[in-house]
Scaffold this motif. Sequence first.
Motif, mmCIF file in Angstrom:
data_model
loop_
_atom_site.group_PDB
_atom_site.id
_atom_site.type_symbol
_atom_site.label_atom_id
_atom_site.label_comp_id
_atom_site.label_asym_id
_atom_site.label_seq_id
_atom_site.Cartn_x
_atom_site.Cartn_y
_atom_site.Cartn_z
ATOM 1 N N TYR A 1 9.893 -14.313 28.742
ATOM 2 C CA TYR A 1 11.393 -14.581 28.635
ATOM 3 C C TYR A 1 11.827 -13.115 28.610
ATOM 4 N N GLY B 1 5.217 -4.547 20.813
ATOM 5 C CA GLY B 1 5.777 -5.568 20.773
ATOM 6 C C GLY B 1 7.175 -5.747 21.627
ATOM 7 N N TYR C 1 13.454 -6.119 21.656
ATOM 8 C CA TYR C 1 14.103 -7.855 21.567
ATOM 9 C C TYR C 1 15.139 -7.745 20.384
ATOM 10 N N ARG D 1 6.403 -20.333 21.410
ATOM 11 C CA ARG D 1 5.139 -20.260 21.071
ATOM 12 C C ARG D 1 4.774 -21.456 19.951
HETATM 13 N N1 ADP Z 1 9.090 -11.814 26.896
HETATM 14 C C1 ADP Z 1 8.298 -12.355 26.193
HETATM 15 N N2 ADP Z 1 8.031 -13.749 26.028
HETATM 16 C C2 ADP Z 1 7.069 -14.450 25.461
HETATM 17 N N3 ADP Z 1 6.206 -13.798 24.746
HETATM 18 C C3 ADP Z 1 6.347 -12.335 24.631
HETATM 19 C C4 ADP Z 1 7.190 -11.717 25.455
HETATM 20 N N4 ADP Z 1 7.247 -10.434 25.168
HETATM 21 C C5 ADP Z 1 6.143 -10.447 24.261
HETATM 22 N N5 ADP Z 1 5.501 -11.461 23.961
HETATM 23 C C6 ADP Z 1 4.531 -11.786 23.190
HETATM 24 O O1 ADP Z 1 4.626 -10.904 22.055
HETATM 25 C C7 ADP Z 1 3.338 -10.414 21.726
HETATM 26 C C8 ADP Z 1 3.417 -8.751 21.878
HETATM 27 O O2 ADP Z 1 3.637 -8.567 23.273
HETATM 28 P P1 ADP Z 1 2.868 -7.426 23.934
HETATM 29 O O3 ADP Z 1 2.943 -7.381 25.348
HETATM 30 O O4 ADP Z 1 1.021 -7.275 23.510
HETATM 31 O O5 ADP Z 1 3.735 -6.142 23.526
HETATM 32 P P2 ADP Z 1 3.370 -4.566 23.647
HETATM 33 O O6 ADP Z 1 2.270 -4.379 24.851
HETATM 34 O O7 ADP Z 1 4.779 -3.937 24.223
HETATM 35 O O8 ADP Z 1 3.213 -3.979 22.348
HETATM 36 C C9 ADP Z 1 2.354 -11.093 22.504
HETATM 37 O O9 ADP Z 1 1.502 -12.242 22.102
HETATM 38 C C10 ADP Z 1 3.004 -11.495 23.833
HETATM 39 O O10 ADP Z 1 2.633 -12.599 24.311
#
Ligand code: ADP
Length: 403
Positions: A36, A68, A213, A225
């Motif tokens: 999203y 995150g 976010y 989730r």
């Molecule tokens: N836009 C989104 N929609 C659904 N889940 C998300 C979204 N952004 C992050 N998540 C979930 O949040 C968690 C952290 O995201 P991640 O991609 O690892 O963040 P980053 O790499 O920026 O630290 C993961 O479990 C990911 O699947």
Amino acid sequence: MESTSVDDIFKRALTSTNIFKDRSVLRSDYVPDKLYFRDEQIRIIAETISPILHGARPSNIFLYGKTGTGKTAVAKYVFSKLSQTAISKSIFVKLSYVNTRMAGTEYRVLYEIARDFGITVPHTGLSISEIFDRIFKSVSKENFSGIITLDEIDFLVKNHGDDLLYELTRANEKLSSGFISLLGISNDLTFKDFLDPRVLSSLSEEELVFPPYTAEELKVILAERIKIGFQPNVFTDAALNLASALAASEHGDARRAVDLVRVAGEIAERNGLKKVDEQQIREALLKIDQDRLSDALKSLPLHSKLVVLSVASLKESLSTGAVYTNYSLFCKRLNLSELTPRRISGLLNELSMLGIISASTVSLGRQGRSKRPKLLIPFSTIKTVFLNDPILFDVLNMIESTG
Ligand SMILES: Nc1ncnc2c1ncn2[C@@H]1O[C@H](COP(=O)(O)OP(=O)(O)O)[C@@H](O)[C@H]1O
Ligand SMILES: [Mg+2]
């Protein structure tokens, strides 16, 4: 633990109703089918890399944003789509994904790239330039299009400098055919300052920011989730609202949000509850923060650990000078050469950013101002973590015997 209590645990596990539907989707490395609020980022990355499908070199891309914010998930999502398209159209692309923090060393980073590209490299023993040669030779010989994703690239650069990045950004000059494009991802916005300007300009031919976010956005992400991770009607709305608000309160961190939900579920399960409510979210928050601190302590370099112990050994919050005196004492005890006061001052700043110590500045009237380092976590926590490190055993004893 007595064997009977183990039996109890297993018995409880068998009789308790399972509140989870699919636990694995609550892991923070899970990439959901639907991401999203990231349509814009997904579109830009897809557009940037799409030339690879007709054999042209895509621009390098650099993604950054706090932890995150969905960087890893978005990158993996777009690359899995690219890979599907390439396979279905029999287009020869090779994709490599390396998390440089988890890889740890330059050797390991290159080893993983080679492995993803199907090049044999031994676990140890080659020089860095030798592995580079093998990778470049293979790309040229097979004339392939490669994209390397280097995730948490800030870790690599802070710990090992930017030599490896420099070589990679210059790779295309050395290739007689084929090409390699780079996707860099950083959690640290200040990381650019660590880069050689040439590396920076090459790496960020295209640059993309991932904003934190909002609480409302986190709620949508979490609700989805929870729907696939938990049985229906297990997770209360109040718990969902609290988890979203808590995760948004620091910087809109979806990882923290997902962790809160998973850990709260585990707490509910362990207590034989049929619902996850606000109380379990609060307990989960405490547990996650404690685990995070322990992890941060555990992964500190040796000299930072000694600085922590030096601050811990001071009865009141004293000056940085007093911290340095004790630190030097510990170094002598361990036969280590001590770092300069300037370096120690830098380490104190890092420790304060990690939330392990506070280093508030106090005014000393005419004598100017001074930092007053103070421990922010209980000594018992530090002891529990550091006792696992045999080198620190002696120093811990030293502190205890004078305390
Ligand atoms: N836009 C989104 N929609 C659904 N889940 C998300 C979204 N952004 C992050 N998540 C979930 O949040 C968690 C952290 O995201 P991640 O991609 O690892 O963040 P980053 O790499 O920026 O630290 C993961 O479990 C990911 O699947
Ligand atoms: Mg990430």
